[in-house]
Write a protein that holds these residues in place. Structure first.
Motif, short mmCIF file in Angstrom:
data_model
loop_
_atom_site.label_atom_id
_atom_site.label_comp_id
_atom_site.label_asym_id
_atom_site.label_seq_id
_atom_site.Cartn_x
_atom_site.Cartn_y
_atom_site.Cartn_z
N SER A 1 -147.17 47.19 -53.52
CA SER A 1 -146.78 48.00 -54.67
C SER A 1 -145.68 49.00 -54.34
CB SER A 1 -148.00 48.72 -55.24
OG SER A 1 -148.66 49.47 -54.24
N GLN A 2 -145.38 49.24 -53.06
CA GLN A 2 -144.30 50.16 -52.71
C GLN A 2 -142.96 49.68 -53.26
OE1 GLN A 2 -143.94 48.64 -48.17
NE2 GLN A 2 -142.46 50.20 -48.68
N ILE A 3 -142.84 48.35 -53.48
CA ILE A 3 -141.58 47.79 -53.98
C ILE A 3 -141.30 48.28 -55.40
CG2 ILE A 3 -140.29 45.66 -54.41
CD1 ILE A 3 -142.19 44.26 -52.45
N ARG A 4 -142.36 48.53 -56.17
CA ARG A 4 -142.17 48.90 -57.57
C ARG A 4 -141.40 50.21 -57.71
NH1 ARG A 4 -147.83 47.24 -57.84
NH2 ARG A 4 -147.93 45.10 -58.64
N TYR A 5 -141.61 51.11 -56.79
CA TYR A 5 -140.90 52.39 -56.87
C TYR A 5 -139.39 52.17 -56.77
CZ TYR A 5 -139.15 56.96 -55.43
OH TYR A 5 -138.44 58.12 -55.32
N ARG A 6 -138.98 51.35 -55.78
CA ARG A 6 -137.55 51.08 -55.61
C ARG A 6 -136.98 50.33 -56.82
NH1 ARG A 6 -135.31 54.16 -51.57
NH2 ARG A 6 -136.87 54.39 -49.92
N LEU A 7 -137.77 49.43 -57.37
CA LEU A 7 -137.32 48.71 -58.57
C LEU A 7 -137.13 49.68 -59.73
CD1 LEU A 7 -139.25 45.33 -58.73
CD2 LEU A 7 -136.82 45.66 -59.18
N GLY A 8 -138.09 50.59 -59.88
CA GLY A 8 -138.00 51.57 -60.96
C GLY A 8 -136.73 52.41 -60.85
N LEU A 9 -136.43 52.86 -59.64
CA LEU A 9 -135.23 53.67 -59.43
C LEU A 9 -133.96 52.86 -59.73
CD1 LEU A 9 -136.04 55.66 -56.16
CD2 LEU A 9 -136.24 56.43 -58.53
N ALA A 10 -133.96 51.58 -59.30
CA ALA A 10 -132.77 50.74 -59.53
C ALA A 10 -132.56 50.51 -61.02
CB ALA A 10 -132.93 49.42 -58.78
N TYR A 11 -133.64 50.21 -61.75
CA TYR A 11 -133.51 50.00 -63.19
C TYR A 11 -133.08 51.29 -63.89
CZ TYR A 11 -135.24 45.21 -63.50
OH TYR A 11 -135.37 43.85 -63.41
N ARG A 12 -133.58 52.43 -63.41
CA ARG A 12 -133.15 53.70 -63.99
C ARG A 12 -131.64 53.88 -63.80
NH1 ARG A 12 -136.03 58.95 -61.78
NH2 ARG A 12 -137.72 58.21 -63.12
N GLY A 13 -131.16 53.52 -62.61
CA GLY A 13 -129.73 53.63 -62.35
C GLY A 13 -128.90 52.72 -63.22
N LEU A 14 -129.49 51.58 -63.64
CA LEU A 14 -128.79 50.65 -64.52
C LEU A 14 -128.93 51.02 -66.00
CD1 LEU A 14 -129.74 47.27 -62.78
CD2 LEU A 14 -127.45 48.30 -62.89
N GLY A 15 -129.70 52.07 -66.27
CA GLY A 15 -129.87 52.52 -67.65
C GLY A 15 -130.99 51.83 -68.39
N ASP A 16 -131.78 51.01 -67.71
CA ASP A 16 -132.91 50.32 -68.35
C ASP A 16 -134.15 51.21 -68.20
OD1 ASP A 16 -134.93 48.65 -69.23
OD2 ASP A 16 -134.06 46.85 -68.33
N ARG A 17 -134.29 52.18 -69.10
CA ARG A 17 -135.35 53.18 -68.95
C ARG A 17 -136.74 52.59 -69.16
NH1 ARG A 17 -133.86 58.25 -68.58
NH2 ARG A 17 -135.84 58.99 -69.44
#
Length: 373
Positions: A207-223
């Protein structure tokens, strides 16, 4: 000089040299000296086993034992001390073992692992590079060294180490996660998302991967996606084969052997076997909150959320202020659809640990989801 005296003189000289060498060996000291660990609170069998190991090393030093024999005992005791979470004492053993037996991969690798965990990145890299000279293609070593290089800011060196590992079974998810972190650091967020998604497909329990995914999607504007991943993040780490760590439990006794077996199995990805081992530890010492905690964390990794919550309820009963319990129990309750109690737990955790970033992120997500921007 007579013929007899001429023949005896070399023998006397050789005997004198041998005697001096023997005395030097017998008088040698370990550098640094072994740091004797505090053994208060350990089971008698555990304390006796560690004391016996220390006493044996003292006897070998006094007797001038061969380097390889002494190094073997130092390394074995170092492994055992790591099982019992005594890294400082373990490091003092392993430094001496590596000095006496510089071609033994295990001692140097374990030294690097201790330093990496402590945050001594330069020391970890030095040890791992030394170990790499002995086993240049060892995939576990390459992965650990890549992590260290990335944390030191050496992205190109880390990328070169991660890249070949995506083709190896057991290492692909961790390697893609590492490459994803590099892509994110370079601002290549779409590539980062693709790498993180692949890694999560290969190890959905990490589940640690989900945090990095969340940050990446936030950076792409997919809130929306960012919010979902950040709300469902966790502390479960990526698993990969690590034979040296799997040997740590050798020589453990009592309840500690169950914990050591559980850690080895968990590191191998055998979560069901790890749960069985941790349940044995709980049965042996049911009033020890740490045993329930590691059981709860492993159950959460498996997706057995209800069982995990039950385990963390025991931690709550025994240690109601445990930060790990407050956080992981809250995560479990969110997944069970009980956000109100999860919110209360996270608020309690933030109050007692204001710098707990994970708790703040998840608490903010709960506020957002319940219409309190």
């Amino acid at each position: 000089m007579s013929a007899l005296r001429r023949s005896v003189a070399p023998l006397l000289a050789a005997l004198l040299v041998a005697l001096l060498l023997s005395n030097a060996l017998a008088a040698r000291e370990l550098t640094p000296p072994i740091l004797r660990p505090p053994l208060d609170g350990f089971e008698p069998a555990v304390a006796e086993g560690i004391e016996a190991g220390l006493a044996k090393i003292e006897r070998l030093v006094a007797a001038g034992a061969p380097d390889a024999e002494l190094a073997g005992e130092l390394g074995a005791l170092g492994r055992l001390l790591l099982v019992y979470n005594l890294p400082e004492s373990a490091e003092s053993c392993l430094v001496n073992a590596a000095r006496l037996e510089p071609n033994e991969f295990s001692w140097i690798y374990l030294l690097g692992s201790i330093r990496q965990r402590r945050g001594d990145l330069a020391g970890a890299r030095e040890a791992f590079e030394t170990a790499r000279a002995l086993r240049s293609e060892d995939p576990t070593l390459r992965l650990r060294l890549a992590d260290v290089e990335f944390d030191l800011g050496n992205e190109a060196a880390a990328e070169a180490l991660y890249a070949p590992l995506v083709e190896l079974e057991g290492f692909a998810a961790a390697a893609r996660y590492g490459l994803g972190r590099i892509a994110a650091a370079r601002g290549e967020l779409e590539s980062a998302v693709e790498l993180f998604e692949r890694a999560l497909e290969e190890q959905p329990e990490a589940s640690q991967i989900r945090y990095r995914l969340g940050l990446a999607y936030r950076g792409l504007g997919d809130r929306e996606r960012a919010r979902d991943y950040l709300a469902n993040r966790g502390a479960a780490q990526l698993g990969y084969p690590d034979p040296e760590m799997e040997r740590l439990g050798e020589g453990a006794r009592g309840v500690e052997i169950y914990l050591a077996n559980g850690r080895r199995l968990r590191n191998r990805g055998d979560l069901a076997g790890a749960v069985a081992a941790f349940r044995q530890a709980v049965a042996e010492e049911p009033d020890e909150p740490e045993h329930w905690s590691v059981l709860g964390a492993t159950l959460l990794e498996m997706g057995r959320v209800e069982d995990s919550v039950r385990a963390y309820r025991e931690v709550e009963r025994l240690d109601p202020d445990s930060p790990g319990m407050l956080y992981n129990l809250a995560i479990g309750l969110v997944r069970l659809g009980q956000p109100a109690e999860a919110e209360a737990l996270l608020e309690k955790l933030v109050a007692q640990a204001p710098d707990h970033v994970d708790a703040r992120v998840n608490l903010a997500s709960l506020y957002e989801r319940t219409g309190r921007p």
